[in-house]
Enzyme design. Sequence first.
Site, PDB file in Angstrom:
ATOM      1  N   HIS A  33      80.733   4.094  46.210  1.00  0.00           N
ATOM      2  CA  HIS A  33      81.700   5.027  46.787  1.00  0.00           C
ATOM      3  C   HIS A  33      81.140   5.734  48.024  1.00  0.00           C
ATOM      4  O   HIS A  33      79.976   5.556  48.394  1.00  0.00           O
ATOM      5  CB  HIS A  33      82.108   6.054  45.730  1.00  0.00           C
ATOM      6  CG  HIS A  33      80.920   6.663  45.046  1.00  0.00           C
ATOM      7  ND1 HIS A  33      80.095   7.565  45.663  1.00  0.00           N
ATOM      8  CD2 HIS A  33      80.395   6.443  43.820  1.00  0.00           C
ATOM      9  CE1 HIS A  33      79.125   7.888  44.845  1.00  0.00           C
ATOM     10  NE2 HIS A  33      79.271   7.220  43.719  1.00  0.00           N
ATOM     11  N   THR A 112      99.005   7.486  35.154  1.00  0.00           N
ATOM     12  CA  THR A 112     100.397   7.856  34.875  1.00  0.00           C
ATOM     13  C   THR A 112     100.662   9.241  35.458  1.00  0.00           C
ATOM     14  O   THR A 112      99.724  10.006  35.734  1.00  0.00           O
ATOM     15  CB  THR A 112     100.676   7.926  33.354  1.00  0.00           C
ATOM     16  OG1 THR A 112      99.896   8.996  32.810  1.00  0.00           O
ATOM     17  CG2 THR A 112     100.325   6.626  32.654  1.00  0.00           C
ATOM     18  N   TYR A 157      72.266   9.462  32.348  1.00  0.00           N
ATOM     19  CA  TYR A 157      73.276   8.526  32.857  1.00  0.00           C
ATOM     20  C   TYR A 157      72.623   7.700  33.965  1.00  0.00           C
ATOM     21  O   TYR A 157      72.531   8.137  35.113  1.00  0.00           O
ATOM     22  CB  TYR A 157      74.473   9.317  33.389  1.00  0.00           C
ATOM     23  CG  TYR A 157      75.754   8.537  33.488  1.00  0.00           C
ATOM     24  CD1 TYR A 157      75.762   7.149  33.501  1.00  0.00           C
ATOM     25  CD2 TYR A 157      76.972   9.197  33.569  1.00  0.00           C
ATOM     26  CE1 TYR A 157      76.950   6.441  33.583  1.00  0.00           C
ATOM     27  CE2 TYR A 157      78.170   8.503  33.657  1.00  0.00           C
ATOM     28  CZ  TYR A 157      78.152   7.121  33.662  1.00  0.00           C
ATOM     29  OH  TYR A 157      79.329   6.436  33.764  1.00  0.00           O
ATOM     30  N   LYS A 202      72.255   5.866  28.945  1.00  0.00           N
ATOM     31  CA  LYS A 202      73.410   5.013  29.209  1.00  0.00           C
ATOM     32  C   LYS A 202      73.221   4.365  30.566  1.00  0.00           C
ATOM     33  O   LYS A 202      72.926   5.049  31.550  1.00  0.00           O
ATOM     34  CB  LYS A 202      74.684   5.847  29.210  1.00  0.00           C
ATOM     35  CG  LYS A 202      75.854   5.152  29.897  1.00  0.00           C
ATOM     36  CD  LYS A 202      77.108   5.941  29.777  1.00  0.00           C
ATOM     37  CE  LYS A 202      78.171   5.424  30.742  1.00  0.00           C
ATOM     38  NZ  LYS A 202      79.470   6.036  30.499  1.00  0.00           N
ATOM     39  N   LYS A 204      75.086   2.341  33.548  1.00  0.00           N
ATOM     40  CA  LYS A 204      76.337   1.874  34.131  1.00  0.00           C
ATOM     41  C   LYS A 204      76.138   0.426  34.549  1.00  0.00           C
ATOM     42  O   LYS A 204      75.292   0.126  35.391  1.00  0.00           O
ATOM     43  CB  LYS A 204      76.698   2.747  35.345  1.00  0.00           C
ATOM     44  CG  LYS A 204      77.903   2.290  36.106  1.00  0.00           C
ATOM     45  CD  LYS A 204      79.167   2.285  35.269  1.00  0.00           C
ATOM     46  CE  LYS A 204      79.701   3.696  35.046  1.00  0.00           C
ATOM     47  NZ  LYS A 204      80.910   3.715  34.192  1.00  0.00           N
ATOM     48  N   ASP A 232      77.668   0.193  29.900  1.00  0.00           N
ATOM     49  CA  ASP A 232      79.097   0.385  30.231  1.00  0.00           C
ATOM     50  C   ASP A 232      79.463  -0.381  31.502  1.00  0.00           C
ATOM     51  O   ASP A 232      79.249   0.110  32.613  1.00  0.00           O
ATOM     52  CB  ASP A 232      79.357   1.883  30.432  1.00  0.00           C
ATOM     53  CG  ASP A 232      80.766   2.149  30.954  1.00  0.00           C
ATOM     54  OD1 ASP A 232      81.636   1.262  30.847  1.00  0.00           O
ATOM     55  OD2 ASP A 232      81.002   3.282  31.464  1.00  0.00           O
ATOM     56  N   PRO A 233      80.037  -1.599  31.343  1.00  0.00           N
ATOM     57  CA  PRO A 233      80.401  -2.368  32.542  1.00  0.00           C
ATOM     58  C   PRO A 233      81.818  -2.090  33.036  1.00  0.00           C
ATOM     59  O   PRO A 233      82.313  -2.822  33.903  1.00  0.00           O
ATOM     60  CB  PRO A 233      80.272  -3.812  32.049  1.00  0.00           C
ATOM     61  CG  PRO A 233      80.667  -3.741  30.613  1.00  0.00           C
ATOM     62  CD  PRO A 233      80.223  -2.381  30.105  1.00  0.00           C
ATOM     63  N   ASN A 234      82.481  -1.064  32.508  1.00  0.00           N
ATOM     64  CA  ASN A 234      83.835  -0.708  32.972  1.00  0.00           C
ATOM     65  C   ASN A 234      84.805  -1.892  32.918  1.00  0.00           C
ATOM     66  O   ASN A 234      85.550  -2.146  33.874  1.00  0.00           O
ATOM     67  CB  ASN A 234      83.800  -0.129  34.393  1.00  0.00           C
ATOM     68  CG  ASN A 234      83.338   1.313  34.400  1.00  0.00           C
ATOM     69  OD1 ASN A 234      82.292   1.634  34.963  1.00  0.00           O
ATOM     70  ND2 ASN A 234      84.083   2.205  33.761  1.00  0.00           N
ATOM     71  N   GLU A 257      80.162   0.100  25.799  1.00  0.00           N
ATOM     72  CA  GLU A 257      81.274   0.905  26.311  1.00  0.00           C
ATOM     73  C   GLU A 257      82.176   0.054  27.200  1.00  0.00           C
ATOM     74  O   GLU A 257      81.710  -0.526  28.190  1.00  0.00           O
ATOM     75  CB  GLU A 257      80.692   2.088  27.093  1.00  0.00           C
ATOM     76  CG  GLU A 257      81.738   3.038  27.627  1.00  0.00           C
ATOM     77  CD  GLU A 257      81.091   4.275  28.251  1.00  0.00           C
ATOM     78  OE1 GLU A 257      80.010   4.695  27.785  1.00  0.00           O
ATOM     79  OE2 GLU A 257      81.659   4.823  29.210  1.00  0.00           O
ATOM     80  N   ASN A 280      86.354   4.921  27.578  1.00  0.00           N
ATOM     81  CA  ASN A 280      87.048   5.976  28.324  1.00  0.00           C
ATOM     82  C   ASN A 280      88.082   5.318  29.228  1.00  0.00           C
ATOM     83  O   ASN A 280      88.537   5.902  30.190  1.00  0.00           O
ATOM     84  CB  ASN A 280      86.074   6.806  29.163  1.00  0.00           C
ATOM     85  CG  ASN A 280      85.434   5.999  30.276  1.00  0.00           C
ATOM     86  OD1 ASN A 280      84.435   5.319  30.028  1.00  0.00           O
ATOM     87  ND2 ASN A 280      85.990   6.047  31.475  1.00  0.00           N
ATOM     88  N   ASP A 304      87.458  13.303  27.843  1.00  0.00           N
ATOM     89  CA  ASP A 304      87.176  13.880  29.160  1.00  0.00           C
ATOM     90  C   ASP A 304      88.201  14.984  29.323  1.00  0.00           C
ATOM     91  O   ASP A 304      89.402  14.705  29.404  1.00  0.00           O
ATOM     92  CB  ASP A 304      87.320  12.805  30.245  1.00  0.00           C
ATOM     93  CG  ASP A 304      86.961  13.338  31.627  1.00  0.00           C
ATOM     94  OD1 ASP A 304      87.411  14.451  31.967  1.00  0.00           O
ATOM     95  OD2 ASP A 304      86.247  12.637  32.360  1.00  0.00           O
ATOM     96  N   HIS A 331      82.987  11.544  28.164  1.00  0.00           N
ATOM     97  CA  HIS A 331      82.873  10.781  29.404  1.00  0.00           C
ATOM     98  C   HIS A 331      82.600  11.746  30.558  1.00  0.00           C
ATOM     99  O   HIS A 331      82.867  12.935  30.468  1.00  0.00           O
ATOM    100  CB  HIS A 331      84.201  10.049  29.626  1.00  0.00           C
ATOM    101  CG  HIS A 331      84.434   9.565  31.008  1.00  0.00           C
ATOM    102  ND1 HIS A 331      85.276  10.206  31.892  1.00  0.00           N
ATOM    103  CD2 HIS A 331      83.942   8.501  31.665  1.00  0.00           C
ATOM    104  CE1 HIS A 331      85.292   9.537  33.034  1.00  0.00           C
ATOM    105  NE2 HIS A 331      84.507   8.502  32.928  1.00  0.00           N
ATOM    106  N   SER A 332      82.075  11.199  31.638  1.00  0.00           N
ATOM    107  CA  SER A 332      81.862  12.026  32.832  1.00  0.00           C
ATOM    108  C   SER A 332      82.111  11.221  34.090  1.00  0.00           C
ATOM    109  O   SER A 332      81.760  10.044  34.175  1.00  0.00           O
ATOM    110  CB  SER A 332      80.421  12.540  32.828  1.00  0.00           C
ATOM    111  OG  SER A 332      79.980  12.800  34.144  1.00  0.00           O
ATOM    112  N   ASN A 333      82.728  11.871  35.050  1.00  0.00           N
ATOM    113  CA  ASN A 333      82.784  11.434  36.444  1.00  0.00           C
ATOM    114  C   ASN A 333      81.968  12.457  37.226  1.00  0.00           C
ATOM    115  O   ASN A 333      81.539  13.454  36.669  1.00  0.00           O
ATOM    116  CB  ASN A 333      84.219  11.483  36.956  1.00  0.00           C
ATOM    117  CG  ASN A 333      84.837  10.100  37.134  1.00  0.00           C
ATOM    118  OD1 ASN A 333      86.025   9.975  37.208  1.00  0.00           O
ATOM    119  ND2 ASN A 333      84.057   9.054  37.211  1.00  0.00           N
ATOM    120  N   HIS A 360      77.289  13.447  34.833  1.00  0.00           N
ATOM    121  CA  HIS A 360      76.770  13.072  36.146  1.00  0.00           C
ATOM    122  C   HIS A 360      75.945  14.200  36.766  1.00  0.00           C
ATOM    123  O   HIS A 360      75.357  14.006  37.837  1.00  0.00           O
ATOM    124  CB  HIS A 360      77.931  12.810  37.129  1.00  0.00           C
ATOM    125  CG  HIS A 360      78.485  11.428  37.103  1.00  0.00           C
ATOM    126  ND1 HIS A 360      79.101  10.899  36.008  1.00  0.00           N
ATOM    127  CD2 HIS A 360      78.523  10.459  38.062  1.00  0.00           C
ATOM    128  CE1 HIS A 360      79.510   9.668  36.294  1.00  0.00           C
ATOM    129  NE2 HIS A 360      79.172   9.381  37.526  1.00  0.00           N
TER     130      HIS A 360
END
Length: 435
Positions: A33, A112, A157, A202, A204, A232-234, A257, A280, A304, A331-333, A360
């Site tokens: 990002h 949504t 993380y 964890k 990512k 956690d591979p999303n 995850e 998540n 979250d 969960h965290s962003n 994070h």
Amino acid sequence: MTATPSRDLTVTEVRLTPVLVADPPLLNTQGVHQPYTPRLIVEVVTADGISGLGETYGDTKYLELARPLADRLVGHRVDDLNRLFAGADEVAVDAARVSGQVDVGGLRGVQTAGKLRLSVLSALEVACLDALGKSLGLPVHALLGGKVRDAVEYSAYLFYKWAEHPEGVPAEKDDWGAAVDPAGVVEQARRFTERYGFTSFKLKGGVFPPEEEIAAVRALAAAFPGHPLRLDPNGAWSVETSLKVAEELGDVLEYLEDPALGTPAMAEVAAGTDVPLATNMCVTTFAEIEEAFTRDAVQVVLSDHHYWGGLRNTQHLAAICRTFGVGVSMHSNTHLGISLAAMTHVASTVPDLHHACDSHYPWQSEDVLTERMTFEDGTVRVSDAPGLGVELDRDRLAFLHRRWLDDDGALRDRDDAAAMRIADPDWVRPAVPRW
Ligand SMILES: [Mg+2]
């Protein structure tokens, strides 16, 4: 008998301040990002002059909703939250903002209108609880029924990471260095334990081919024998790949995850392995619970409070999970200290929190607080000070807001592939499943 001093808890003003905060070049399955991430800082001010703090996502789609939702609060008391939530549907959401698809940029499930509203309401709720707590002289956890633990455990993380953002892109420097292989991941984990005392890890994933990520988790297991590990591979893997990874790492994983995307795929994976699955991404709203739990697709829900709609909804979610024998964690962003304080208060009230929460925060070198939140032995102590127990640094807030004002729009909406496209102009968001 002494009369209770009268308080005027009426909200007279809600201040909304978007900021841009530095974000290091962490890799996920979508790419990397931008070097700054938008957050929205919320201040709810009462007639008595008490100010409560909240924080949520700061992308344009949230900012557009924040003003009309905040305006509904003005004139109501900070303890009038149920009415605020009940009437929130009356605030229209621009249909163009709602894809109905998995929100790949945020990697946090299907987008949504309701979820967008809840993400904003969460910050208003937290700010109201902070103000109410300050007014009553009670910590937020007391307003939620009281803490059942004095410290909340967080996990380290770990991310695959570049040493710095692409050349020529304005960015803050960090001292973490690169981590693009098993040795780099283990080194990062060591620094997390040395700096913060974390004991669970964890990673990512979804960044490199599964064999490389299996090797990284194996290296972690060798370096930290017996410690809880997650990957956690999303949703980047097929059911077949997910089952292969589960088979190869089953002896060392606390849980896997979101290996595959969506409840049907997760249910298939769950049916083929004893490794617990956490999410998540496929359970992110109350409406998604029934199918996932009925199909036994997930064994741990990572709540979250931002997108579930606040601290009280997080408690409701935990109660539902408890009813169905499903575990719960967090969960965290990218987030700042206001949200870490809020997470810690609500986590302290959840009786059966059996997994360390994600955060994070160690990656965020910037904050809007006068004092940064701290981790000791991998935990954050639960504050007993009134409200959240944190204080806004107005100079820092103004500085980070100035950065947002000065931005031409390139940074105001998080794009999880933006920096990757600069490093690799041919980069396109990978199709899912990627492997
Ligand atoms: Mg996740």
